[in-house]
Design a protein around this motif. Sequence first.
Motif, short mmCIF file in Angstrom:
data_model
loop_
_atom_site.label_atom_id
_atom_site.label_comp_id
_atom_site.label_asym_id
_atom_site.label_seq_id
_atom_site.Cartn_x
_atom_site.Cartn_y
_atom_site.Cartn_z
N GLU A 112 0.84 -1.21 0.00
CA GLU A 112 0.00 0.00 0.00
C GLU A 112 0.87 1.25 0.00
O GLU A 112 0.56 2.24 -0.67
CB GLU A 112 -0.94 0.02 1.22
N GLN A 113 1.96 1.22 0.74
CA GLN A 113 2.86 2.37 0.79
C GLN A 113 3.57 2.58 -0.53
O GLN A 113 3.78 3.72 -0.95
CB GLN A 113 3.87 2.21 1.93
N VAL A 114 3.93 1.50 -1.22
CA VAL A 114 4.56 1.62 -2.54
C VAL A 114 3.58 2.28 -3.51
O VAL A 114 3.94 3.19 -4.25
CB VAL A 114 5.04 0.26 -3.08
N ARG A 115 2.31 1.83 -3.47
CA ARG A 115 1.30 2.45 -4.35
C ARG A 115 1.13 3.93 -4.02
O ARG A 115 1.03 4.76 -4.94
CB ARG A 115 -0.02 1.70 -4.23
N ALA A 116 1.12 4.28 -2.74
CA ALA A 116 0.98 5.68 -2.35
C ALA A 116 2.19 6.50 -2.81
O ALA A 116 2.05 7.64 -3.26
CB ALA A 116 0.81 5.79 -0.84
N LEU A 117 3.37 5.90 -2.72
CA LEU A 117 4.59 6.57 -3.18
C LEU A 117 4.51 6.84 -4.68
O LEU A 117 4.82 7.95 -5.14
CB LEU A 117 5.82 5.73 -2.85
N VAL A 118 4.09 5.86 -5.45
CA VAL A 118 3.97 6.02 -6.91
C VAL A 118 2.95 7.12 -7.23
O VAL A 118 3.21 7.98 -8.07
CB VAL A 118 3.61 4.68 -7.59
N ARG A 119 1.79 7.08 -6.55
CA ARG A 119 0.78 8.12 -6.80
C ARG A 119 1.34 9.51 -6.47
O ARG A 119 1.16 10.46 -7.23
CB ARG A 119 -0.47 7.86 -5.96
N GLY A 120 2.03 9.62 -5.35
CA GLY A 120 2.59 10.91 -4.94
C GLY A 120 3.65 11.41 -5.89
O GLY A 120 3.67 12.59 -6.26
N LEU A 121 4.55 10.52 -6.31
CA LEU A 121 5.60 10.93 -7.25
C LEU A 121 5.03 11.28 -8.61
O LEU A 121 5.50 12.23 -9.26
CB LEU A 121 6.65 9.82 -7.38
N THR A 122 4.03 10.54 -9.05
CA THR A 122 3.39 10.85 -10.33
C THR A 122 2.73 12.22 -10.28
O THR A 122 2.86 13.03 -11.20
CB THR A 122 2.37 9.75 -10.70
N ALA A 123 2.03 12.51 -9.20
CA ALA A 123 1.38 13.81 -9.04
C ALA A 123 2.43 14.93 -8.98
O ALA A 123 2.25 15.99 -9.59
CB ALA A 123 0.51 13.83 -7.78
N LEU A 124 3.52 14.70 -8.27
CA LEU A 124 4.58 15.70 -8.18
C LEU A 124 5.22 15.93 -9.54
O LEU A 124 5.48 17.07 -9.94
CB LEU A 124 5.64 15.25 -7.16
N ARG A 169 3.79 15.56 -12.47
CA ARG A 169 2.83 16.35 -13.27
C ARG A 169 2.85 17.82 -12.85
O ARG A 169 2.78 18.71 -13.68
CB ARG A 169 1.43 15.77 -13.12
N GLN A 170 2.96 18.05 -11.55
CA GLN A 170 2.99 19.43 -11.04
C GLN A 170 4.24 20.16 -11.52
O GLN A 170 4.18 21.31 -11.95
CB GLN A 170 2.96 19.39 -9.52
N VAL A 171 5.37 19.48 -11.51
CA VAL A 171 6.62 20.08 -11.95
C VAL A 171 6.59 20.33 -13.45
O VAL A 171 7.07 21.36 -13.93
CB VAL A 171 7.82 19.18 -11.56
N ARG A 172 6.02 19.41 -14.20
CA ARG A 172 5.95 19.53 -15.66
C ARG A 172 4.93 20.56 -16.13
O ARG A 172 5.10 21.16 -17.17
CB ARG A 172 5.59 18.18 -16.29
N ALA A 173 3.85 20.74 -15.40
CA ALA A 173 2.72 21.58 -15.85
C ALA A 173 3.13 22.97 -16.33
O ALA A 173 2.72 23.37 -17.41
CB ALA A 173 1.67 21.68 -14.75
N PRO A 174 3.91 23.72 -15.60
CA PRO A 174 4.25 25.07 -16.08
C PRO A 174 5.08 25.06 -17.36
O PRO A 174 5.10 26.04 -18.10
CB PRO A 174 5.05 25.69 -14.94
N HIS A 175 5.77 23.96 -17.64
CA HIS A 175 6.68 23.93 -18.78
C HIS A 175 6.07 23.27 -20.01
O HIS A 175 6.64 23.36 -21.09
CB HIS A 175 7.96 23.17 -18.39
N GLU A 176 4.95 22.59 -19.88
CA GLU A 176 4.34 21.95 -21.03
C GLU A 176 3.78 23.01 -21.97
O GLU A 176 3.20 24.01 -21.55
CB GLU A 176 3.22 20.97 -20.58
N GLY A 177 3.97 22.81 -23.23
CA GLY A 177 3.44 23.73 -24.24
C GLY A 177 4.36 24.90 -24.50
O GLY A 177 4.08 25.75 -25.31
N THR A 178 5.47 24.99 -23.77
CA THR A 178 6.41 26.09 -24.03
C THR A 178 7.61 25.53 -24.78
O THR A 178 8.00 24.38 -24.60
CB THR A 178 6.90 26.73 -22.72
N SER A 179 8.18 26.33 -25.62
CA SER A 179 9.36 25.89 -26.35
C SER A 179 10.62 26.31 -25.60
O SER A 179 10.54 27.06 -24.64
CB SER A 179 9.36 26.51 -27.75
N GLN A 180 11.75 25.86 -26.06
CA GLN A 180 13.02 26.22 -25.43
C GLN A 180 13.22 27.71 -25.48
O GLN A 180 13.83 28.28 -24.61
CB GLN A 180 14.17 25.51 -26.16
#
Length: 153
Positions: A125-137, A139-150
């Motif tokens: 259960e903790q491994v699943r929670a870790l995966v969910r948390g890292l996946t959400a993090l 996505r959060q880190v990527r969100a501001p940069h998606e759709g922008t070019s270099q």
Amino acid sequence: MTSRSLPPDDPGPAERFSIDELATLAAVTPRTVRYYIAQGLLDRPAGEKRGAHYLRRHLEQLLLVRRWTDAGLSLDRVRELIAGAPEEPPRRSAPPGSVEVWSRLTLADGLELHVEPGRAGLSPEQVRALVRGLTALYRQVRAPHEGTSQDDS
């Protein structure tokens, strides 16, 4: 006979629990309490035989043991922690010939997590929670940069 009047700053007599009350408060069985005492994970009760009782410190010890066992730690590891070992144990190298099962989890394209749950002290259960948390993090880190070019950076 001693006087029953207490100084104003005295919190009063210590809370006393029977084994059944202690077990109920910690959500374990009386048998588990006895087992933990026999294993040295919990102090012996105060008093003898029918006069035996448990105090607040026993409840705190029992709740700590429960917290660690609920987190997936073995009773041997709990014993080490009670003896004063650091909560984050030094990494133990796997002896030659031993078998470990590592999981390779894909969180996103180009992002993987390698984990050996037993060594990490994680339940499924903790491994699943870790995966969910890292996946959400991620996505959060990527969100501001998606759709922008270099050039936009």
